[in-house]
Design an enzyme around this catalytic site. Structure first.
Site, PDB file in Angstrom:
ATOM      1  N   GLU A   1       1.807  -6.982  13.383  1.00 21.01           N
ATOM      2  CA  GLU A   1       1.940  -5.668  12.749  1.00 21.01           C
ATOM      3  C   GLU A   1       3.395  -5.196  12.781  1.00 21.01           C
ATOM      4  OE1 GLU A   1      -0.494  -4.022  10.996  1.00 21.01           O
ATOM      5  OE2 GLU A   1      -1.361  -6.008  11.302  1.00 21.01           O
TER       6      GLU A   1
ATOM      7  N   TRP B   1       4.862  -6.927   9.894  1.00 18.27           N
ATOM      8  CA  TRP B   1       4.665  -6.301   8.576  1.00 18.27           C
ATOM      9  C   TRP B   1       5.719  -5.228   8.336  1.00 18.27           C
ATOM     10  CZ3 TRP B   1       2.370  -7.340   4.182  1.00 18.27           C
ATOM     11  CH2 TRP B   1       2.281  -6.333   3.216  1.00 18.27           C
TER      12      TRP B   1
ATOM     13  N   TRP C   1      -2.238   3.612 -16.454  1.00 18.89           N
ATOM     14  CA  TRP C   1      -2.562   4.728 -15.571  1.00 18.89           C
ATOM     15  C   TRP C   1      -3.100   5.907 -16.388  1.00 18.89           C
ATOM     16  CZ3 TRP C   1      -2.561   2.891 -10.931  1.00 18.89           C
ATOM     17  CH2 TRP C   1      -1.586   1.977 -10.506  1.00 18.89           C
TER      18      TRP C   1
ATOM     19  N   ASN D   1      -4.548   3.473   9.882  1.00 17.02           N
ATOM     20  CA  ASN D   1      -4.081   2.557   8.845  1.00 17.02           C
ATOM     21  C   ASN D   1      -5.200   2.044   7.945  1.00 17.02           C
ATOM     22  OD1 ASN D   1      -1.856   0.875   7.695  1.00 17.02           O
ATOM     23  ND2 ASN D   1      -3.187  -0.775   8.367  1.00 17.02           N
TER      24      ASN D   1
ATOM     25  N   TRP E   1       0.263   4.858  -8.373  1.00 17.01           N
ATOM     26  CA  TRP E   1       0.474   4.794  -6.923  1.00 17.01           C
ATOM     27  C   TRP E   1       1.622   5.689  -6.457  1.00 17.01           C
ATOM     28  CZ3 TRP E   1       5.248   3.220  -5.228  1.00 17.01           C
ATOM     29  CH2 TRP E   1       6.025   2.466  -6.110  1.00 17.01           C
TER      30      TRP E   1
ATOM     31  N   TRP F   1       1.887   1.269  -0.211  1.00 16.95           N
ATOM     32  CA  TRP F   1       1.262   1.800  -1.423  1.00 16.95           C
ATOM     33  C   TRP F   1       1.285   0.761  -2.543  1.00 16.95           C
ATOM     34  CZ3 TRP F   1      -1.686   5.793  -2.980  1.00 16.95           C
ATOM     35  CH2 TRP F   1      -1.927   6.795  -2.048  1.00 16.95           C
TER      36      TRP F   1
END
Length: 486
Positions: free
Chosen positions: A285, A288, A316, A352, A370, A393
């Site tokens: 993690e 990431w 969109w 998360n 987004w 995102w």
């Protein structure tokens, strides 16, 4: 050009490293052999940089107060100033008579450019400047594909990081005896930065949820090592359990460093307090986060432009104001989504797994760009990070790096039943549903009228009906993805 011998002070410029332990710039200042004075510059108008969101501003105020106290405890003069970054720093250098300026690096393009200009200008004036890495395990430019260039997939990126060997051991906090106090620069009160809300003061929930500052970081992480690291590999996806480190805001403002987290977790495994599997997952993690900064370094407009250019053609929908308001307030009619959005609003943070669910709902159930969601999180998260927020995102949207399968659509009902199986998370943040039988808790619109009546719930009055039908919205999203497959 070498340092002017008439300049005898070292200026330590704090930025996103608001701590004393494992602070390479502070360590360099203490070892410089010169008196040291410290400065923080608040510049909300830095050209090209994004202004902090409201929750981050609140956190920064608390963190600066904590840092001021910590600096005082070791005899380090510390001043806060506001104004244009380059002008303010260079003025402080002149006032302090600094012959050496030290700082820890930042990674947003506008900040990097500003730092480069300051470094060049000071060196031209005979001032030595040194910068260090306090924010990451590995510098973004150190990690490359075997063929050269940046990596776009997490797994090979993390393998390349691990091939570099163990991250360096964290540096100790300098003691009072190690710091020779330099001149005290004139500064302003932290209150004068006007970082905190007043009318209305909406930060009560944040005060209850968090102790910002380096000491708060240490206390929070110690609790995680004791109660959360064991079982982390599986329990981290459970929002109903205290199984996450909650380190993200502390990392965001540098009140703790990733090297400290890495080695403390490793020591827990070595001591038998956690399994290797749990520690590997925790390290991954952190990986990431490293990957997100690697992406940001190589894609400076990560928060504004699709990483995958195919998504420039994605159809969109114009946000429905009522739907967008319902999502923001946690009134979508999907309990796990609403619990997450209310947790965000009340505490400035969200688990998360639930972030992914809430983001997927906005992007794929409502077909909202987004960037609208990323902007809302930027304003409301205390851990709103320029790399993590944008990269995550984009990952959920499918437009980001390593977003496979990019057409994944989370089912909020099934996600709630899987990751909040006893309903404790939903009941905590959506208390109007606390008496709904567990069988119907994550799908109250399917509950018999008598069950809802017994729980004191009338849909559309006490709790909203779903604002969209997920199955129809999923079909609509998949049809939209089909349009960009080619």
């Amino acid at each position: 050009m070498t340092s002017d011998p008439g300049r005898s002070c070292t200026l330590l410029w704090f930025r996103e490293d608001l701590r004393l332990a494992d602070n390479p710039a502070l360590t360099a200042a203490a070892r410089s052999g010169r008196p040291v004075t410290a400065l923080y510059v608040f510049d909300p108008d830095l050209s090209g940089a994004r202004a902090l969101g409201a929750a981050s501003r609140w956190w920064l105020a608390q963190s600066l107060r904590s840092l001021a106290d910590d600096c005082a405890a070791i005899g380090l003069p510390f001043a806060v100033r506001a104004g244009p970054t380059e002008k303010t720093v260079r003025k402080a250098v002149a006032e302090a008579g600094a012959g050496l300026v030290v700082w820890n690096r930042r990674y947003v393009a506008a900040e990097r450019d500003t730092d480069a200009d300051i470094k060049s200008g000071l060196r031209d004036e005979g001032v030595d400047v040194e910068s260090f890495n306090a924010r990451l395990l590995y510098e973004p430019w150190e990690i490359e594909a075997k063929s050269g260039g940046p990596l776009k997939v997490y797994s090979p990126f993390w393998r390349a990081c691990r091939a570099k060997g163990e991250p360096a051991e964290p540096l100790p906090k300098p003691s009072k005896a190690k710091i020779a106090a330099g001149p005290k620069l004139k500064g302003i009160a932290i209150d004068d930065l006007e970082l905190e809300p007043t009318k209305p003061d909406w930060a009560g929930g944040l005060r209850e949820a968090w102790p910002p500052g380096e000491a708060g970081a240490g206390k929070t992480f110690s609790a995680f090592l004791k109660h959360g690291l064991k079982g982390y590999a599986t329990d981290r996806d459970r929002p109903d359990r205290p199984a996450t480190s909650r380190m993200s805001p502390y990392l965001r403002f540098g009140e703790i460093g990733p090297r400290q987290l890495w080695h403390a977790a490793k020591q827990a495994a070595d001591g038998g307090d956690a399994s290797a599997k749990d520690v590997d997952k925790f390290h991954a993690e952190l990986g990431w986060r490293e990957f997100s900064y690697h992406l940001l370094h190589n894609n400076p407009d990560l928060a504004a432009r699709n990483f995958n250019a195919r998504f420039d053609e994605f159809p969109w929908r114009k946000p429905d104001p009522a739907h967008l308001r319902a999502w923001r307030k946690g009134l979508t009619g999907y309990p796990i989504v609403d619990a997450g959005m209310r947790q965000l609003w009340s505490t400035g943070w969200m688990h998360n797994r639930v972030r992914m669910i809430c983001a997927s709902f906005l992007i794929k159930d409502l077909l909202v760009d987004w960037r609208v969601g990323e902007d809302w999180f930027w304003d409301t998260l205390v851990d709103a990070d320029p790399a993590n927020n944008a990269a995550s995102w984009q990952w959920v949207a499918g437009s980001g790096a390593d977003a496979a399968p990019y057409f994944r659509v989370f089912n909020p009902t099934l996600q709630g039943e899987k990751f909040d199986p006893e309903g404790a998370y939903v009941k905590n943040f959506v208390p109007e549903l606390k008496d709904v039988p567990l069988k119907w808790l994550h799908r109250p619109w399917e509950a018999p009228e008598e069950a809802l009546r017994a729980a004191g719930v009338t849909l559309g009055k006490d709790y909203p009906k779903p604002i969209v039908d997920h199955h129809a919205a999923r079909d609509r999203a998949l049809a939209a993805f089909d349009r960009i497959k080619a």
